[in-house]
Design a protein around this motif. Sequence first.
Motif, PDB file in Angstrom:
ATOM      1  N   ARG A 173      -0.065  10.309  -4.649  1.00 14.24           N
ATOM      2  CA  ARG A 173      -0.628   9.520  -3.561  1.00 14.24           C
ATOM      3  C   ARG A 173      -0.813   8.064  -3.977  1.00 14.24           C
ATOM      4  O   ARG A 173      -1.170   7.782  -5.122  1.00 14.24           O
ATOM      5  CB  ARG A 173      -1.988  10.072  -3.124  1.00 14.24           C
ATOM      6  CG  ARG A 173      -1.942  11.442  -2.465  1.00 14.24           C
ATOM      7  CD  ARG A 173      -3.317  11.814  -1.947  1.00 14.24           C
ATOM      8  NE  ARG A 173      -4.278  11.978  -3.038  1.00 14.24           N
ATOM      9  CZ  ARG A 173      -5.593  11.931  -2.876  1.00 14.24           C
ATOM     10  NH1 ARG A 173      -6.113  11.680  -1.689  1.00 14.24           N
ATOM     11  NH2 ARG A 173      -6.398  12.107  -3.905  1.00 14.24           N
TER      12      ARG A 173
ATOM     13  N   ILE B 208      -4.627  -1.468  -5.961  1.00 14.21           N
ATOM     14  CA  ILE B 208      -4.101  -0.169  -5.539  1.00 14.21           C
ATOM     15  C   ILE B 208      -4.230   0.819  -6.699  1.00 14.21           C
ATOM     16  O   ILE B 208      -4.270   0.431  -7.880  1.00 14.21           O
ATOM     17  CB  ILE B 208      -2.648  -0.227  -5.038  1.00 14.21           C
ATOM     18  CG1 ILE B 208      -1.680  -0.538  -6.190  1.00 14.21           C
ATOM     19  CG2 ILE B 208      -2.503  -1.203  -3.897  1.00 14.21           C
ATOM     20  CD1 ILE B 208      -0.971   0.670  -6.732  1.00 14.21           C
ATOM     21  N   GLU B 209      -4.283   2.088  -6.343  1.00 16.99           N
ATOM     22  CA  GLU B 209      -4.351   3.160  -7.332  1.00 16.99           C
ATOM     23  C   GLU B 209      -3.339   4.224  -6.949  1.00 16.99           C
ATOM     24  O   GLU B 209      -3.242   4.603  -5.772  1.00 16.99           O
ATOM     25  CB  GLU B 209      -5.762   3.744  -7.373  1.00 16.99           C
ATOM     26  CG  GLU B 209      -5.974   4.807  -8.441  1.00 16.99           C
ATOM     27  CD  GLU B 209      -7.440   5.215  -8.555  1.00 16.99           C
ATOM     28  OE1 GLU B 209      -8.252   4.342  -8.943  1.00 16.99           O
ATOM     29  OE2 GLU B 209      -7.756   6.371  -8.232  1.00 16.99           O
TER      30      GLU B 209
ATOM     31  N   LYS C 105       3.533   7.129   1.377  1.00 16.98           N
ATOM     32  CA  LYS C 105       2.358   7.051   0.520  1.00 16.98           C
ATOM     33  C   LYS C 105       2.133   8.333  -0.269  1.00 16.98           C
ATOM     34  O   LYS C 105       1.090   8.508  -0.892  1.00 16.98           O
ATOM     35  CB  LYS C 105       1.113   6.748   1.366  1.00 16.98           C
ATOM     36  CG  LYS C 105       1.141   5.374   2.025  1.00 16.98           C
ATOM     37  CD  LYS C 105      -0.189   5.060   2.699  1.00 16.98           C
ATOM     38  CE  LYS C 105      -0.184   3.662   3.283  1.00 16.98           C
ATOM     39  NZ  LYS C 105      -1.503   3.311   3.887  1.00 16.98           N
ATOM     40  N   ASN C 106       3.143   9.217  -0.264  1.00 12.50           N
ATOM     41  CA  ASN C 106       3.034  10.470  -1.017  1.00 12.50           C
ATOM     42  C   ASN C 106       4.373  10.808  -1.646  1.00 12.50           C
ATOM     43  O   ASN C 106       5.297   9.989  -1.641  1.00 12.50           O
ATOM     44  CB  ASN C 106       2.535  11.602  -0.113  1.00 12.50           C
ATOM     45  CG  ASN C 106       3.441  11.803   1.101  1.00 12.50           C
ATOM     46  OD1 ASN C 106       4.654  11.616   1.019  1.00 12.50           O
ATOM     47  ND2 ASN C 106       2.849  12.169   2.231  1.00 12.50           N
TER      48      ASN C 106
ATOM     49  N   THR D 220      -3.173   8.653 -13.682  1.00 10.00           N
ATOM     50  CA  THR D 220      -3.696   7.660 -12.736  1.00 10.00           C
ATOM     51  C   THR D 220      -3.204   6.275 -13.149  1.00 10.00           C
ATOM     52  O   THR D 220      -3.331   5.896 -14.318  1.00 10.00           O
ATOM     53  CB  THR D 220      -5.231   7.665 -12.701  1.00 10.00           C
ATOM     54  OG1 THR D 220      -5.697   8.961 -12.327  1.00 10.00           O
ATOM     55  CG2 THR D 220      -5.756   6.630 -11.710  1.00 10.00           C
TER      56      THR D 220
ATOM     57  N   LEU E  12      -3.172   4.895  -3.076  1.00 11.50           N
ATOM     58  CA  LEU E  12      -4.432   4.567  -2.413  1.00 11.50           C
ATOM     59  C   LEU E  12      -4.638   3.051  -2.465  1.00 11.50           C
ATOM     60  O   LEU E  12      -4.595   2.456  -3.543  1.00 11.50           O
ATOM     61  CB  LEU E  12      -5.603   5.268  -3.096  1.00 11.50           C
ATOM     62  CG  LEU E  12      -5.512   6.794  -3.208  1.00 11.50           C
ATOM     63  CD1 LEU E  12      -6.683   7.326  -4.026  1.00 11.50           C
ATOM     64  CD2 LEU E  12      -5.487   7.440  -1.838  1.00 11.50           C
ATOM     65  N   GLU E  13      -4.861   2.439  -1.328  1.00 13.31           N
ATOM     66  CA  GLU E  13      -5.145   1.004  -1.265  1.00 13.31           C
ATOM     67  C   GLU E  13      -6.656   0.827  -1.282  1.00 13.31           C
ATOM     68  O   GLU E  13      -7.334   1.072  -0.287  1.00 13.31           O
ATOM     69  CB  GLU E  13      -4.525   0.387  -0.015  1.00 13.31           C
ATOM     70  CG  GLU E  13      -4.638  -1.124   0.020  1.00 13.31           C
ATOM     71  CD  GLU E  13      -3.963  -1.722   1.239  1.00 13.31           C
ATOM     72  OE1 GLU E  13      -3.303  -2.768   1.103  1.00 13.31           O
ATOM     73  OE2 GLU E  13      -4.108  -1.145   2.337  1.00 13.31           O
ATOM     74  N   LEU E  14      -7.206   0.381  -2.404  1.00 14.84           N
ATOM     75  CA  LEU E  14      -8.652   0.244  -2.539  1.00 14.84           C
ATOM     76  C   LEU E  14      -9.155  -1.096  -2.006  1.00 14.84           C
ATOM     77  O   LEU E  14     -10.205  -1.156  -1.361  1.00 14.84           O
ATOM     78  CB  LEU E  14      -9.055   0.433  -4.000  1.00 14.84           C
ATOM     79  CG  LEU E  14      -8.637   1.775  -4.627  1.00 14.84           C
ATOM     80  CD1 LEU E  14      -9.179   1.888  -6.042  1.00 14.84           C
ATOM     81  CD2 LEU E  14      -9.113   2.953  -3.777  1.00 14.84           C
TER      82      LEU E  14
ATOM     83  N   ARG F 252      -2.262   8.088  -7.817  1.00 13.72           N
ATOM     84  CA  ARG F 252      -2.691   9.313  -8.485  1.00 13.72           C
ATOM     85  C   ARG F 252      -1.550  10.316  -8.460  1.00 13.72           C
ATOM     86  O   ARG F 252      -1.061  10.692  -7.393  1.00 13.72           O
ATOM     87  CB  ARG F 252      -3.922   9.891  -7.799  1.00 13.72           C
ATOM     88  CG  ARG F 252      -5.134   8.978  -7.884  1.00 13.72           C
ATOM     89  CD  ARG F 252      -6.317   9.530  -7.136  1.00 13.72           C
ATOM     90  NE  ARG F 252      -7.433   8.586  -7.127  1.00 13.72           N
ATOM     91  CZ  ARG F 252      -8.536   8.744  -6.411  1.00 13.72           C
ATOM     92  NH1 ARG F 252      -8.679   9.826  -5.636  1.00 13.72           N
ATOM     93  NH2 ARG F 252      -9.493   7.840  -6.455  1.00 13.72           N
TER      94      ARG F 252
ATOM     95  N   PRO G 273       0.808  -1.222   0.000  1.00 11.92           N
ATOM     96  CA  PRO G 273       0.000   0.000   0.000  1.00 11.92           C
ATOM     97  C   PRO G 273       0.834   1.262   0.000  1.00 11.92           C
ATOM     98  O   PRO G 273       0.323   2.357   0.288  1.00 11.92           O
ATOM     99  CB  PRO G 273      -0.779  -0.139   1.318  1.00 11.92           C
ATOM    100  CG  PRO G 273       0.171  -0.849   2.222  1.00 11.92           C
ATOM    101  CD  PRO G 273       0.945  -1.808   1.343  1.00 11.92           C
TER     102      PRO G 273
END
Length: 436
Positions: A261, A271-272, A249-250, A281, A263-265, A274, A242
């Motif tokens: 960023r 994961i995504e 994470k940034n 993306t 993002l752990e969906l 951005r 993640p």
Amino acid sequence: MRATVAMALWLPLSSRSLRLTLLTVGCLSVFLSFPQKALSRSECRILKCNSVFDMTWSAAQTPAGLCAALRSYSRCTKAMAKMCRGDLAYHAARRGIDDLMAQHNCSKDGPSAPSPTSDERIEEHMGREDPARGRCSFSPAGLEGVYNDGEVGPEKGRVAFSYCGLFGDPHLRTFHDDFQTCKVEGAWPLVDNGRLFVQVTNIPVVPLSSATASNKLTIIFKSFGECTEQKMYQAESGSLPPAFVDGSKNGGPRDSTGSLRVLELVPGHHIEIRARHIGTTVVVRQVGRYLTFAVRVPSVLAEAGSSEAGGLQLCLSGCPALERIHKEEYHALLARPPARAPAPATARARCKERLPVEDLYFHSCVFDLLTTGDLNFTQAAYAAFEDVRALYPDKRHLNVYRSTTDPTLRGGAPGRPWRLAFSLIAAAVSSAAFLC
């Protein structure tokens, strides 16, 4: 033979010129078909030039286009002169280029194959301060085309976006909507430009098959001004972290506006990433043992290339011709599936449950299920199409359909006569090789 050089014999040739070209290509095929592992022990990267040339000549439509592709190939190999000194494959390529340019009356001076967008043009649009969006937002100033709602408008301020996806066995949808099924075993660059680098590693899926699948992805967001430090994300089979490899994470201390960023969906599965400063993306999923990849980027960035000579990007130009799986293999699977696979009717029914439209995502699902017998590939095809729904810029054209005249399992433009000539080359190599 990943490095085999194939020439566009669909141009009008005299019988003498045809024999000369076949002989030249036969010699090149022998010298340039050494295993990649053997060549990797040196710094010579002639295979990179060969792969790029394979794609540029494939796109050539005229004699002038062939000459432009040859000039690009020549410049790529010249840039590697110091690294490749004493390399037999390199010198065979240089001699072959000169012979072919002479046969096709190509001048050494003139335009080369269209080069990727320069880093200077990227600078015009990446990370520019936009009062409406913030300092580290992608600026659409000066661009026109498709915005993320899929609508087309001539007014300035609308941004053209491009999409690329890779999934399954693996199946590739390029930035230009060419749909291909490829082999590409080992590590291959998907995207390589001044802001973003993505590399995929594919491994064999089942014995006695050319099928591979992705088990590793490396994604690098390059350092950019006040917006972000350089950040690397790495996913492997069984590990979809993640965060970036440094645990963040940034974009680091510089990233005060949240321009980058992770993002752990769905933990461990989706994961995504951005990257607001480059309008990008990225989506990575793990389905079963393998990975899928999707990216949406501004077209100005999609069309860009790294400054390194001979840069190869599968998302931009597709897989080299010799790395593509032909539709005959798909038809053979339908006629006689391996013992591990379900019956073709069962495979189609399984895929139809998640993919009711019989487009190339559906056929890819059937192909993968018949090749591997692994139901996870059905979910991978469905997940890939869900990424298309979420990221593809034009919602009116989500599906890709088969081209019935193209001899490969791919979408895009119909096949061209040079493919027939290519088969003649393959037949001529063995008889020409001893004359080199």
